[in-house]
Design an enzyme around this catalytic site. Structure first.
Site, short mmCIF file in Angstrom:
data_model
loop_
_atom_site.label_atom_id
_atom_site.label_comp_id
_atom_site.label_asym_id
_atom_site.label_seq_id
_atom_site.Cartn_x
_atom_site.Cartn_y
_atom_site.Cartn_z
CG ASP A 80 -1.93 1.02 1.33
OD1 ASP A 80 -2.40 1.44 0.26
OD2 ASP A 80 -2.30 1.42 2.46
CG HIS A 81 -0.46 4.87 0.36
ND1 HIS A 81 -0.93 5.88 -0.45
CD2 HIS A 81 -1.51 4.46 1.11
CE1 HIS A 81 -2.22 6.07 -0.19
NE2 HIS A 81 -2.60 5.22 0.73
CG ASP A 93 0.54 7.72 -3.16
OD1 ASP A 93 0.28 8.57 -4.03
OD2 ASP A 93 0.22 7.87 -1.96
CD GLU A 133 -3.68 8.55 -3.74
OE1 GLU A 133 -3.28 7.53 -3.14
OE2 GLU A 133 -3.88 9.65 -3.18
CG HIS A 141 -5.32 7.81 4.30
ND1 HIS A 141 -4.60 8.45 3.34
CD2 HIS A 141 -5.61 6.58 3.80
CE1 HIS A 141 -4.44 7.65 2.29
NE2 HIS A 141 -5.04 6.51 2.54
N GLY A 142 -7.51 8.04 8.22
CA GLY A 142 -7.54 8.36 9.65
C GLY A 142 -8.93 8.66 10.17
N GLY A 161 -9.20 5.24 3.03
CA GLY A 161 -9.84 5.91 4.16
C GLY A 161 -11.19 5.30 4.50
CG ASN A 171 -6.85 0.71 0.64
OD1 ASN A 171 -7.24 -0.23 -0.05
ND2 ASN A 171 -5.73 1.34 0.41
CB THR A 187 -8.03 4.44 11.36
OG1 THR A 187 -7.03 4.98 10.50
CG2 THR A 187 -8.08 5.25 12.64
P1 13P Z 1 -8.19 4.27 7.22
O1 13P Z 1 -7.03 4.14 8.17
O2 13P Z 1 -8.83 5.62 7.28
O3 13P Z 1 -9.17 3.16 7.38
O4 13P Z 1 -7.58 4.19 5.74
C1 13P Z 1 -6.72 3.14 5.41
C2 13P Z 1 -6.15 3.36 4.07
O5 13P Z 1 -6.75 3.98 3.21
C3 13P Z 1 -4.82 2.78 3.79
O6 13P Z 1 -4.36 3.09 2.51
#
Ligand code: 13P
Length: 284
Positions: free
Chosen positions: A81-82, A103, A133, A182-183, A211, A232, A235
């Protein structure tokens, strides 16, 4: 069994659902995700974000992710990821990851296209899939960073740009910005579902939502209906694990051993992942 992203996305398309892509930073996170997927008999994506090097190295966790995916009774794609640079992407592929995200969303469009094309060429040698992305959902995957509830509209993905990007890069899935960040959300997220429909119509590609934590079940359903095929999520699962440990430690009068903490955390993460997967797969 270890599979490519392409195969799980084909499954999602055929079943008009989305596949959960859960970030992991611990052995407990891997176990929580795979046990939930096996119980629900659903394919899943196990992913590691480059930014999480600060918590644990891919050298330690990556081979465990691949080995446990191989042993799982359901299809599991192991995804980077990323990925922020091509060397790191190559490192994950050498380890056996079956899919990577490059990314380049902070770069200008032309540089993002050029680097993404290189990522696609590298991944092709391994038979791996590539997600990339355009637009921005914020950079961090740590969960507690200052997400602002609503992404800035100017950073939303432009469907025309998405079409050009997909045609010029040959990627397999596109991470798009349509209102998620995200978060933790400080206010309720307001998603622009029409962006998803427009991207699907023009670019003909599975759309990835980043997110996922904090999005309502109803909004997930709408996004899936419009063409989101990978979600994805990190959090809320990490927070559920942390909260369970906090509560149990507070309630415990006896000695707390670290192995107790690991199990409490894993079980709570598993329950949260299971709940999310049921929504993504439209299971009751
Ligand atoms: P969240 O932590 O907001 O669920 O997002 C995770 C994410 O998008 C990882 O790429």
């Amino acid at each position: 069994m270890l599979v490519t992203m392409e195969s799980v996305l084909d499954y999602a398309e055929a079943n008009q659902c989305a596949i959960g892509a859960f970030n992991v930073t611990t052995l407990e996170g891997i176990m929580a995700t795979l046990e939930a997927a096996e119980e629900l008999k659903q394919p899943v994506i196990l992913q590691f974000a480059q930014v999480h090097e600060a918590l644990i190295s891919i050298h330690t966790l990556g081979p465990i992710m691949v080995m446990m995916a191989e042993r799982a009774s359901v299809p599991v794609c192991v995804h980077l990821d990323h990925g922020e640079d091509l060397d790191y992407i190559k490192k994950s592929l050498d380890m056996g990851f079956t899919s990577v995200m490059y990314d380049g969303s902070v770069l200008d469009f032309e540089r993002n296209v050029a680097n993404t094309r290189m990522a696609v060429e590298i991944a092709a040698d391994y038979g791996a899939s590539v997600e990339a992305e355009i637009g921005s959902m914020g950079r961090e995957e740590f969960g507690s960073v200052g997400a602002e509830g609503e992404a800035v509209a100017s950073l939303y993905t432009d469907p025309d740009e998405a079409q050009e990007f997909v045609e010029r890069t040959g990627i397999d899935a596109l991470a798009c910005s349509f209102g998620t960040v995200h978060g933790l959300y400080l206010t309720e997220p307001k998603l622009d579902f029409d962006i998803i429909s427009a991207i699907r119509k023009k670019a003909h590609i599975p759309v990835v939502m980043h997110g996922g934590s904090g999005v309502s079940a109803e909004d997930f359903r709408q996004c899936i209906e419009r063409g989101v095929r990978k979600i994805n999520y990190y959090t809320y699962a990490a927070k559920a694990g942390g909260q369970a440990v906090k509560d149990q430690c507070a309630a415990e009068e006896d000695i707390v051993y670290f192995h107790d903490v690991a199990i409490w955390g894993k079980e709570a993460m598993k329950a949260d992942v299971r709940k999310a997967m049921k929504v993504f797969a439209s299971l009751s």
